[in-house]
Design an enzyme around this catalytic site. Structure first.
Site, short mmCIF file in Angstrom:
data_model
loop_
_atom_site.label_atom_id
_atom_site.label_comp_id
_atom_site.label_asym_id
_atom_site.label_seq_id
_atom_site.Cartn_x
_atom_site.Cartn_y
_atom_site.Cartn_z
N CYS A 1 49.20 103.97 133.23
CA CYS A 1 48.53 105.04 132.48
C CYS A 1 47.25 105.50 133.18
O CYS A 1 46.34 104.70 133.42
CB CYS A 1 48.20 104.51 131.08
SG CYS A 1 47.11 105.61 130.14
N TYR B 1 49.86 117.77 132.93
CA TYR B 1 50.86 117.61 131.85
C TYR B 1 51.24 118.99 131.29
O TYR B 1 52.38 119.24 130.92
CB TYR B 1 50.33 116.71 130.73
CG TYR B 1 50.24 115.26 131.15
CD1 TYR B 1 51.30 114.39 130.93
CD2 TYR B 1 49.11 114.76 131.80
CE1 TYR B 1 51.24 113.06 131.33
CE2 TYR B 1 49.03 113.44 132.21
CZ TYR B 1 50.10 112.59 131.98
OH TYR B 1 50.04 111.30 132.39
#
Ligand code: GSH
Length: 354
Positions: free
Chosen positions: A89, A218
């Site tokens: 992450c 994203y």
């Protein structure tokens, strides 16, 4: 949590003999389904809108602060806090780099959830080890210990307080600032990642890094139409061009000294050519095509806290795994071959001021 979710969690906590083991059972999409982030993703796909950033921010459920007057319960005591992190992450990666740059890992402990998740969300398995603090099998248990009615997204990073047995915060931005400022007395480092004289400027820059770069990739990858994709990609690459220019005369984003903004930017750059470029189609340019950004990225990679926490092959795999809709075959590209250890040549910029 929904009735269905509770049943799944209960089923998970008990093995065939009715006992609780150290690890969650293996990822099982047939029993537990895929991780249900559909509502979040739908909102995030409205690329370029404030809604998308707001949807991302809604992954934060707990926002107490260490050492602040209104969260006085959370004093900056050594050994009191634990960080639950995800190995792949980028938001956890920031916190881990800060912790290691400041040599604080003995003061604030950390451990990792498993790399993969099914409908139960993040869990503890043999691959990354058991939960050393609470023996939780699912990270959801930490959320439910903090709020028995918790019904939101189970995200990492999580900053856990051993004293109260609750989550302090699951907001990576706040955690990064608190690590950088509240434990300075224990830090063994020449770096001040959030210097008082630069805070306003850091906050301004970080807001654009978040919206256009960290989240921006994203927005590109999850776009639902050609128009959305092009507009998100333009925003991302315009910002990268601006940063490349900024770094032409400064060694780091604010001059001679490393700050938290560099850490924020770096975790996205480290994933750019292995993941965002091929998988998210953020491919107008590669990182290696930017003379200053690429030298800067290599310069930071020479710092052990950055290098030792980075595994490019793993980062590539994480994105293939976590975005099956973008890479349905699951085939892992063999490239790119990039030499991150090549000298950066940026030392002469060390004295340049912000
Ligand atoms: N608000 C969080 C978000 C971090 C985040 O997106 N973490 C991902 C892993 S990289 C996650 O756990 N997502 C959970 C989800 O999709 O609901 C933060 O910035 O700390």
């Amino acid at each position: 949590m929904s009735a269905e979710g509770s049943a799944a969690s209960r089923l998970e906590l008990i093995d065939a003999n009715g006992e609780r083991g150290a690890y969650a059972s293996a990822v099982d999409y047939e029993v537990f389904g895929r991780y249900a982030s559909a509502d979040k993703l739908k909102k995030m796909q409205r690329a370029n809108s404030q809604d998308a950033v707001a949807a991302f921010n809604s992954l934060t459920s707990f926002r107490n602060r260490i050492g602040s007057a209104d969260s006085a319960a959370f004093a900056p005591e050594p050994g009191r806090y634990h960080l639950y992190l995800g190995k792949g992450c980028p938001f956890c990666h920031r916190v881990l780099i800060a912790l290691n740059v400041l040599d604080l890992a003995k003061i604030i402990t950390f451990s990792f959830v498993d790399d993969e998740r099914d409908g139960r969300g993040w869990a503890f398995r043999a691959r990354r080890g058991a939960d050393p603090v609470n023996g939780f099998l699912l990270l959801r248990e930490a959320y439910e210990a903090t709020d028995a009615d918790f019904d939101g997204h189970v995200s990492v990073p999580v900053l856990w307080d051993r004293r109260t047995g609750t989550i302090v915060s699951n907001n990576s931005g706040d955690i990064l600032v608190d690590v950088a400022t509240q434990f300075r007395a224990h830090a063994n480092s020449r770096f001040d990642l959030y210097p008082a004289s630069l805070r306003e400027e850091i906050e301004d820059l970080d807001a654009s890094l978040h919206a256009d770069v960290n989240f921006g990739v994203y927005a590109v990858g999850l776009s639902k139409s050609q128009a959305e994709y092009e507009s998100a990609a333009t925003r991302l690459f315009d910002r990268l061009a601006f940063l490349d220019e900024r770094l032409a005369s400064r060694r780091f984003l604010f001059g001679a000294d490393l700050t938290q903004s560099d850490i924020r930017l770096w975790v996205t750059l480290a994933r750019f050519d292995v993941a965002y470029n091929p998988i998210f189609r953020a491919n107008l340019k590669r990182l290696v095509d930017y003379p200053h950004l690429w030298g800067y990225a290599r310069d930071l990679y020479q710092i052990p806290a950055f290098r030792d926490s980075t595994d490019f092959a793993q980062h590539k795999l994480d994105y293939i795994r976590n975005f099956p809709e973008l890479t349905p075959s699951g085939i892992v590209p063999i490239g790119p071959i990039v030499d991150w250890s090549e000298p950066s040549g940026r030392e002469p910029l060390a004295g340049a001021s912000a």
